[in-house]
Design a protein around this motif. Sequence first.
Motif, mmCIF file in Angstrom:
data_model
loop_
_atom_site.group_PDB
_atom_site.id
_atom_site.type_symbol
_atom_site.label_atom_id
_atom_site.label_comp_id
_atom_site.label_asym_id
_atom_site.label_seq_id
_atom_site.Cartn_x
_atom_site.Cartn_y
_atom_site.Cartn_z
ATOM 1 N N GLN A 1 89.224 -28.564 31.512
ATOM 2 C CA GLN A 1 88.779 -27.207 31.748
ATOM 3 C C GLN A 1 89.976 -26.283 31.701
ATOM 4 O OE1 GLN A 1 86.698 -27.001 35.443
ATOM 5 N NE2 GLN A 1 84.825 -27.808 34.572
ATOM 6 N N GLN A 3 91.479 -22.675 32.966
ATOM 7 C CA GLN A 3 91.300 -21.663 34.011
ATOM 8 C C GLN A 3 92.107 -20.422 33.645
ATOM 9 O OE1 GLN A 3 92.798 -22.599 37.929
ATOM 10 N NE2 GLN A 3 91.562 -21.006 38.865
ATOM 11 N N GLY A 6 89.767 -18.118 27.923
ATOM 12 C CA GLY A 6 88.694 -18.734 27.162
ATOM 13 C C GLY A 6 89.296 -19.492 25.985
ATOM 14 N N TRP A 7 88.445 -20.092 25.183
ATOM 15 C CA TRP A 7 88.896 -20.844 24.019
ATOM 16 C C TRP A 7 88.125 -20.386 22.798
ATOM 17 C CZ3 TRP A 7 92.919 -23.511 22.694
ATOM 18 C CH2 TRP A 7 92.877 -24.325 21.572
ATOM 19 N N HIS A 8 88.840 -20.031 21.749
ATOM 20 C CA HIS A 8 88.229 -19.615 20.492
ATOM 21 C C HIS A 8 88.163 -20.848 19.596
ATOM 22 C CE1 HIS A 8 87.449 -17.567 16.744
ATOM 23 N NE2 HIS A 8 87.348 -16.418 17.395
ATOM 24 N N PRO A 17 88.884 -14.483 28.501
ATOM 25 C CA PRO A 17 87.751 -15.125 29.180
ATOM 26 C C PRO A 17 86.566 -14.169 29.269
ATOM 27 C CG PRO A 17 89.378 -14.423 30.779
ATOM 28 C CD PRO A 17 89.959 -14.142 29.424
ATOM 29 N N LYS A 18 85.391 -14.741 29.362
ATOM 30 C CA LYS A 18 84.199 -13.919 29.573
ATOM 31 C C LYS A 18 84.226 -13.366 30.992
ATOM 32 C CE LYS A 18 81.470 -16.547 26.306
ATOM 33 N NZ LYS A 18 80.405 -17.510 26.122
ATOM 34 N N GLU A 21 83.983 -15.464 34.427
ATOM 35 C CA GLU A 21 84.112 -16.866 34.056
ATOM 36 C C GLU A 21 85.502 -17.350 34.484
ATOM 37 O OE1 GLU A 21 83.075 -19.344 30.152
ATOM 38 O OE2 GLU A 21 84.801 -18.035 29.888
ATOM 39 N N GLN A 22 85.550 -18.150 35.545
ATOM 40 C CA GLN A 22 86.830 -18.641 36.035
ATOM 41 C C GLN A 22 87.297 -19.854 35.241
ATOM 42 O OE1 GLN A 22 86.938 -19.671 40.179
ATOM 43 N NE2 GLN A 22 89.128 -20.002 40.169
ATOM 44 N N HIS A 24 86.637 -22.447 31.784
ATOM 45 C CA HIS A 24 86.045 -22.538 30.460
ATOM 46 C C HIS A 24 86.196 -23.988 29.983
ATOM 47 C CE1 HIS A 24 84.770 -21.025 26.535
ATOM 48 N NE2 HIS A 24 85.625 -21.896 26.034
#
Length: 106
Positions: A1, A3, A6-8, A17-18, A21-22, A24
């Motif tokens: 995960q 923290q 985010g991941w593209h 990150p969204k 959203e802590q 991802h």
Amino acid sequence: QLQGAGWHGQRCCLAEPKINEQFHAMPVIHFLPMIIASSTVEGAAAASGDVFCRLPLYRTTSRSAECTAGTWQRSSPGFVANLWFKSGDRTAEAWHLAGVEIFYVV
């Protein structure tokens, strides 16, 4: 995960990150252990034109009082290794200041 970021998936890099959203979920990562110098990673990044960011990999989300987000101390509980990821649209320093970390789930 992951923290703090985010991941593209298509670009294979860190992303914003969204909202709210802590954590991802990351894709499965297969490791090939090797020791390389930071200069080797930086040289490969310069050749490809990408900016890379060093992120700590932990086996737990708990931290001791002396280890805060954004610091990479090998004495930290649960520290496994540093991993290099493409920074995407932000600088490596921006991700470090955001305290981005990676945790693995067994």
